[in-house]
Design a protein around this motif. Structure first.
Motif, PDB file in Angstrom:
ATOM      1  N   VAL A 134       1.857  10.190  -4.103  1.00  0.00           N
ATOM      2  CA  VAL A 134       1.227  11.331  -4.769  1.00  0.00           C
ATOM      3  C   VAL A 134       0.251  11.972  -3.782  1.00  0.00           C
ATOM      4  CG1 VAL A 134      -0.114  12.101  -6.754  1.00  0.00           C
ATOM      5  CG2 VAL A 134       1.407  10.132  -6.978  1.00  0.00           C
ATOM      6  N   MET A 135       0.324  13.292  -3.670  1.00  0.00           N
ATOM      7  CA  MET A 135      -0.532  14.012  -2.727  1.00  0.00           C
ATOM      8  C   MET A 135      -1.158  15.228  -3.395  1.00  0.00           C
ATOM      9  SD  MET A 135       2.184  13.959   0.396  1.00  0.00           S
ATOM     10  CE  MET A 135       3.492  14.437  -0.719  1.00  0.00           C
ATOM     11  N   ARG A 136      -2.430  15.471  -3.093  1.00  0.00           N
ATOM     12  CA  ARG A 136      -3.132  16.673  -3.545  1.00  0.00           C
ATOM     13  C   ARG A 136      -4.345  16.881  -2.659  1.00  0.00           C
ATOM     14  NH1 ARG A 136      -6.520  19.687  -6.126  1.00  0.00           N
ATOM     15  NH2 ARG A 136      -6.027  21.149  -7.724  1.00  0.00           N
ATOM     16  N   GLU A 137      -4.603  18.135  -2.326  1.00  0.00           N
ATOM     17  CA  GLU A 137      -5.751  18.470  -1.493  1.00  0.00           C
ATOM     18  C   GLU A 137      -7.042  18.052  -2.202  1.00  0.00           C
ATOM     19  OE1 GLU A 137      -7.836  22.412   0.406  1.00  0.00           O
ATOM     20  OE2 GLU A 137      -5.698  22.458  -0.011  1.00  0.00           O
ATOM     21  N   GLY A 138      -7.958  17.461  -1.450  1.00  0.00           N
ATOM     22  CA  GLY A 138      -9.228  17.005  -2.010  1.00  0.00           C
ATOM     23  C   GLY A 138      -9.199  15.576  -2.505  1.00  0.00           C
ATOM     24  N   TYR A 139      -8.013  14.948  -2.466  1.00  0.00           N
ATOM     25  CA  TYR A 139      -7.860  13.565  -2.917  1.00  0.00           C
ATOM     26  C   TYR A 139      -7.145  12.752  -1.848  1.00  0.00           C
ATOM     27  CZ  TYR A 139      -9.026  15.223  -7.586  1.00  0.00           C
ATOM     28  OH  TYR A 139      -9.661  15.766  -8.662  1.00  0.00           O
ATOM     29  N   ARG A 140      -7.423  11.442  -1.837  1.00  0.00           N
ATOM     30  CA  ARG A 140      -6.681  10.543  -0.958  1.00  0.00           C
ATOM     31  C   ARG A 140      -5.278  10.382  -1.516  1.00  0.00           C
ATOM     32  NH1 ARG A 140     -11.516   6.932  -0.747  1.00  0.00           N
ATOM     33  NH2 ARG A 140     -10.525   5.851  -2.461  1.00  0.00           N
ATOM     34  N   ASP A 141      -4.285  10.345  -0.646  1.00  0.00           N
ATOM     35  CA  ASP A 141      -2.910  10.118  -1.080  1.00  0.00           C
ATOM     36  C   ASP A 141      -2.816   8.767  -1.784  1.00  0.00           C
ATOM     37  OD1 ASP A 141      -2.340  12.478   0.185  1.00  0.00           O
ATOM     38  OD2 ASP A 141      -1.114  11.592   1.770  1.00  0.00           O
ATOM     39  N   PHE A 142      -2.012   8.729  -2.842  1.00  0.00           N
ATOM     40  CA  PHE A 142      -1.744   7.481  -3.555  1.00  0.00           C
ATOM     41  C   PHE A 142      -0.316   7.074  -3.237  1.00  0.00           C
ATOM     42  CE2 PHE A 142       0.205   5.297  -7.145  1.00  0.00           C
ATOM     43  CZ  PHE A 142      -0.660   4.219  -7.297  1.00  0.00           C
ATOM     44  N   THR A 143      -0.127   5.841  -2.776  1.00  0.00           N
ATOM     45  CA  THR A 143       1.201   5.328  -2.458  1.00  0.00           C
ATOM     46  C   THR A 143       1.368   3.951  -3.083  1.00  0.00           C
ATOM     47  OG1 THR A 143       1.192   6.494  -0.342  1.00  0.00           O
ATOM     48  CG2 THR A 143       2.804   4.751  -0.598  1.00  0.00           C
ATOM     49  N   SER A 144       2.541   3.718  -3.672  1.00  0.00           N
ATOM     50  CA  SER A 144       2.861   2.399  -4.195  1.00  0.00           C
ATOM     51  C   SER A 144       4.321   2.085  -3.885  1.00  0.00           C
ATOM     52  CB  SER A 144       2.638   2.337  -5.711  1.00  0.00           C
ATOM     53  OG  SER A 144       3.066   1.079  -6.207  1.00  0.00           O
ATOM     54  N   ASP A 145       4.525   1.037  -3.096  1.00  0.00           N
ATOM     55  CA  ASP A 145       5.892   0.603  -2.787  1.00  0.00           C
ATOM     56  C   ASP A 145       6.532  -0.121  -3.959  1.00  0.00           C
ATOM     57  OD1 ASP A 145       5.679   1.658  -0.250  1.00  0.00           O
ATOM     58  OD2 ASP A 145       5.145  -0.239   0.695  1.00  0.00           O
ATOM     59  N   TYR A 146       5.724  -0.528  -4.945  1.00  0.00           N
ATOM     60  CA  TYR A 146       6.211  -1.305  -6.092  1.00  0.00           C
ATOM     61  C   TYR A 146       5.833  -0.608  -7.400  1.00  0.00           C
ATOM     62  CZ  TYR A 146       6.383  -4.610  -2.282  1.00  0.00           C
ATOM     63  OH  TYR A 146       6.633  -5.212  -1.081  1.00  0.00           O
ATOM     64  N   PHE A 147       6.069   0.679  -7.478  1.00  0.00           N
ATOM     65  CA  PHE A 147       5.630   1.468  -8.627  1.00  0.00           C
ATOM     66  C   PHE A 147       6.382   1.095  -9.904  1.00  0.00           C
ATOM     67  CE2 PHE A 147       5.432   5.428 -11.170  1.00  0.00           C
ATOM     68  CZ  PHE A 147       4.062   5.497 -11.306  1.00  0.00           C
ATOM     69  N   LEU A 148       7.690   0.993  -9.819  1.00  0.00           N
ATOM     70  CA  LEU A 148       8.511   0.669 -10.995  1.00  0.00           C
ATOM     71  C   LEU A 148       9.537  -0.369 -10.612  1.00  0.00           C
ATOM     72  CD1 LEU A 148       9.390   1.272 -13.929  1.00  0.00           C
ATOM     73  CD2 LEU A 148      10.867   3.058 -13.009  1.00  0.00           C
ATOM     74  N   LYS A 149       9.515  -1.501 -11.324  1.00  0.00           N
ATOM     75  CA  LYS A 149      10.474  -2.577 -11.068  1.00  0.00           C
ATOM     76  C   LYS A 149      11.778  -2.256 -11.785  1.00  0.00           C
ATOM     77  CE  LYS A 149      11.016  -7.553 -11.190  1.00  0.00           C
ATOM     78  NZ  LYS A 149      10.329  -8.831 -11.447  1.00  0.00           N
ATOM     79  N   VAL A 150      12.905  -2.442 -11.106  1.00  0.00           N
ATOM     80  CA  VAL A 150      14.229  -2.200 -11.666  1.00  0.00           C
ATOM     81  C   VAL A 150      15.019  -3.495 -11.568  1.00  0.00           C
ATOM     82  CG1 VAL A 150      16.329  -0.809 -11.525  1.00  0.00           C
ATOM     83  CG2 VAL A 150      14.119   0.210 -10.932  1.00  0.00           C
ATOM     84  N   ILE A 151      15.576  -3.930 -12.702  1.00  0.00           N
ATOM     85  CA  ILE A 151      16.358  -5.155 -12.724  1.00  0.00           C
ATOM     86  C   ILE A 151      17.737  -4.875 -13.298  1.00  0.00           C
ATOM     87  CG2 ILE A 151      14.355  -6.675 -12.901  1.00  0.00           C
ATOM     88  CD1 ILE A 151      14.937  -6.935 -15.898  1.00  0.00           C
ATOM     89  N   ARG A 152      18.675  -5.725 -12.961  1.00  0.00           N
ATOM     90  CA  ARG A 152      20.037  -5.638 -13.515  1.00  0.00           C
ATOM     91  C   ARG A 152      20.108  -6.600 -14.679  1.00  0.00           C
ATOM     92  NH1 ARG A 152      23.459  -2.069 -12.547  1.00  0.00           N
ATOM     93  NH2 ARG A 152      23.241  -2.204 -10.322  1.00  0.00           N
ATOM     94  N   SER A 153      20.480  -6.089 -15.859  1.00  0.00           N
ATOM     95  CA  SER A 153      20.539  -6.967 -17.040  1.00  0.00           C
ATOM     96  C   SER A 153      21.886  -7.622 -17.189  1.00  0.00           C
ATOM     97  CB  SER A 153      20.211  -6.166 -18.297  1.00  0.00           C
ATOM     98  OG  SER A 153      21.088  -5.081 -18.450  1.00  0.00           O
TER      99      SER A 153
END
Length: 134
Positions: A115-134
């Motif tokens: 996530v990027m926006r001027e005036g803010y530090r970028d937010f990064t997450s390599d593990y934002f949403l876990k996906v599994i095979r059911s």
């Protein structure tokens, strides 16, 4: 001696002025999703069903206020596709992710987000949403 005091006072005022005009550091921001785990249907038996995901992402500051006009980028599990959007005034964006695929031989993986926006530090997450095979 009074001359040196005046020169020192002028120098001190110049330093204070420079410090007060220094740019403010960027503020932190954060992001959450409307789910924490996505379960993909099993591909056993040769079923080839399409999975389309509408991922609601909320971007907010340290005081839980939504941040508008933030650029949100999500990468697929294999990092070959990217999905993006811009948040509304409340800090919400819906990313349409079509057919998320797990890498071969993997039973789970993660969607990465930035996530990027001027005036803010970028937010990064390599593990934002876990996906599994059911």
């Amino acid at each position: 001696m009074p001359f040196l005091t005046v020169v020192g006072l002028i120098g001190f005022c110049a330093v204070l002025s420079a410090l007060s005009n220094a740019p403010t550091p960027p503020k932190p921001m954060y992001a959450t999703a409307n789910m924490s785990v996505l379960s993909l249907p099993s591909t056993e038996g040769g079923s080839n069903t399409e999975t389309n995901l509408s991922l609601l992402v909320k971007v907010f500051d340290s005081e839980n206020r939504g941040i508008g006009d933030a650029n949100v980028i999500a990468w697929s599990l294999d990092r070959k596709k990217a999905y993006s959007g811009v948040t509304d005034l409340e800090g919400n964006v819906i990313l349409k992710i079509s057919n998320p695929e797990l890498p071969p031989g993997k039973a789970e993986g993660y969607i990465k987000i930035k996530v990027m926006r001027e005036g803010y530090r970028d937010f990064t997450s390599d593990y934002f949403l876990k996906v599994i095979r059911s």
